[in-house]
Design an enzyme around this catalytic site. Sequence first.
Site, short mmCIF file in Angstrom:
data_model
loop_
_atom_site.label_atom_id
_atom_site.label_comp_id
_atom_site.label_asym_id
_atom_site.label_seq_id
_atom_site.Cartn_x
_atom_site.Cartn_y
_atom_site.Cartn_z
N HIS A 398 -100.33 41.57 -68.28
CA HIS A 398 -99.66 42.77 -67.77
C HIS A 398 -98.17 42.51 -67.61
O HIS A 398 -97.76 41.45 -67.13
CB HIS A 398 -100.27 43.15 -66.42
CG HIS A 398 -99.67 44.37 -65.80
ND1 HIS A 398 -99.00 44.36 -64.59
CD2 HIS A 398 -99.63 45.66 -66.22
CE1 HIS A 398 -98.60 45.57 -64.30
NE2 HIS A 398 -98.96 46.37 -65.27
N SER A 399 -97.37 43.48 -68.04
CA SER A 399 -95.94 43.49 -67.76
C SER A 399 -95.26 42.21 -68.25
O SER A 399 -95.41 41.80 -69.40
CB SER A 399 -95.72 43.71 -66.26
OG SER A 399 -94.37 43.91 -65.95
N LEU A 400 -94.52 41.53 -67.36
CA LEU A 400 -93.80 40.30 -67.72
C LEU A 400 -94.76 39.20 -68.15
O LEU A 400 -94.39 38.32 -68.95
CB LEU A 400 -92.96 39.82 -66.54
CG LEU A 400 -92.13 38.56 -66.74
CD1 LEU A 400 -91.06 38.77 -67.81
CD2 LEU A 400 -91.49 38.11 -65.43
N ALA A 402 -97.08 39.38 -70.22
CA ALA A 402 -97.24 39.45 -71.68
C ALA A 402 -96.10 38.73 -72.39
O ALA A 402 -96.30 38.09 -73.42
CB ALA A 402 -97.33 40.91 -72.13
N LEU A 481 -100.61 45.00 -71.57
CA LEU A 481 -100.70 46.22 -70.77
C LEU A 481 -99.35 46.53 -70.15
O LEU A 481 -98.82 45.73 -69.37
CB LEU A 481 -101.76 46.06 -69.67
CG LEU A 481 -103.16 45.63 -70.10
CD1 LEU A 481 -104.07 45.53 -68.88
CD2 LEU A 481 -103.74 46.61 -71.10
#
Length: 704
Positions: A398-400, A402, A481
Amino acid sequence: MMSEFGSLGDGIRSSRNRSSNDHDRLYPSLFPSDEEAESDNASELSVESEARATPPPVRLKNPLFPKKEYVDKLRPEEIRWFYKQDGDKEWTPFIGYDSLRIECRYRALQNVEDEKEIDTDVILVLGGLYQVDVSKKKCTPVYWTGDESDITQGLWFYEYNGQPLEDGYGIQIETEHVAKFMGHSLEQEHSSPQKGPKPVQHSMRFTDFYIEWNHPNEIYLYSEAASSRFVRGFKKKLGMQKAGTRLIRGYKYEAVMDDKPADISHLIFVIHGIGQKMETGNIVRRAKELREKVTQMKSKCFSLIENCSHRAEFLPVEWRSNLKLDGDMVDLITPHKMRGMRSILNNSAMDILYYTSPLYRSEITHSLQNELNRLFEMFCTRNPYFQVNGGKVSIVAHSLGAVISYDIITGWNPIQLYDQFVNSVIEDEQKDSDSSDIKKEIHEAREKATAVESILKDVQEKHKKQSGPTLSFTIENMFCLGSPLAVFLALRGFRPQGKGTLDHIMPSSLCKRLFNIYHPYDPVAYRLEPLILKHYSTIMPLPIHRFDGKQKESYNSMKTKAYAAFKPSVSADKISDKGDPIDGNDSTDSVPHSSRESSPARSQGFSVFKWLKGKESEDMSAELKMLEKMEQDVQEIEKHIKERKEILQEVDQTDLEYRLDYQLREASFSSSYFSMLTSHTSYWTDKDVAFFILSHIHPELQEL
């Protein structure tokens, strides 16, 4: 004893409603929950019909043994162990496989004086995510900290809700029951109904309640609370029989070794983004929510494979809480005004600045890398069959998270950007300098920079060969995500190239499939496909199917669709006699494969303005100027149409190996401002996301 019995008294005085069904449990039992189970007075027909609906069949109390006719000691199959976390109102039963192993260990501990004489290994329960220490009666997680539960042995149960008496009382009642009624018949004598209260054969008193045996198979608990005594006294004056809570000996369903989860064939690491420092343990809850949603989708949409021999497991990965980074320096320089808001930003958005800093990036990357390898090694140690059977590993980031995961998988190093920066500075200085001495110094600096760059590359190559791959496993799928990965890559200089291959972004040898999932209102998410082929900025991302949709087309066969702004103009053959366009495809139609042919007049370069200009007169000068302006506008429109046609033709000629960008559908009645605030954290509980992940970790499900 009074403090220990406080919760028991509350349970007697108020009925408890189960707040969760089998699908809400971490690992549901094969047996129905207490809310769904039939009462003891239900007919055998209803029990059998329910058993047929839940394969393997629900086993009643003693299917493997003759029906008990006399009081005997409880077998391990009749006893059920339960667990309860802090804040839970009710005990949750372990599945039969877990309960039997706990009971066998418990009995072994009771029969030896020294615990060293028996196997001291912990017992893995709840699908292998938790472990039980029987001597301490504690259940703790294996792969993360916190989340501790108490466990209890269920011997005697309240009839109305199936909850166990606390084992301290249950053991005493069981000991008294066996000592008094061992060998007594359990069958009720069929005689004429007796008027008045039944005779009490035996009783046992505790501080806050007492037990009465009217028969070896008819036992009641009566509370000594003031309110309960008042009610009983009032009923006695009215000539009514006193009412207690009936107790049942032994669990309503026997524990069997077949009642166990399938082996794990796919391991999914769930990686958090920013904000974990602000709420430690949040990723554990998020992974649990995602696990529960995937389990629900599998049960609801793919019930035929619900009891297949393999399953996927989700493990949370926490990389932020233990990092030191700059210590508390940022907190020291934070102004006191709006301290609360500033603290939220420091504990969330600051992670992005830390990661882009050359001082702290390596610490963050190594933290996640080491945690992934540690968890995988722990998992394989406890599940030795996983690698032997070809188990697969995927990542949900999720977010950072990734971005960090991508850098670990690909081995990207910011030293590449520093080399480019140094070379660009040298080139700029060389262009601006006129002095030969300065140019000579710049030339020497370039040679030194090239030598340093070469040495660094050699060191990196040697380090890679010695240390091996960054991860001790290969990645099957990576689900991003709400990820800003695309904008990070763009700022690093990644540009579209090639004919649709993804290798310059994510080589298939490192990760077989990459999925970029985002909500249309998520302000942090960006698209990946235009970084590979530029014209994909004109193509819509694939819409993610709703989990409850009736007909779901395979994502691999879904047509490419262009945005409305990039569709070609209405062609001449689609104009009616009245000058109106004929109804055609809407703004989401597939990109057309044919283009409009030019008319003969245009191919010959004919111009009305040039023809009239040869016949120019003073009276026609104003009209000619107007015609000239109109023709220029027409030429601009034709030029624009031609450029769009070239783009659309390029779309037809070049496609990606597979689609990367997948967009969630917008809610029918949702505010765009509200969605912007909540969309970035909504993925964990989104059933469409769970369905998407489930259908791709098990690709065969897309064909069902």
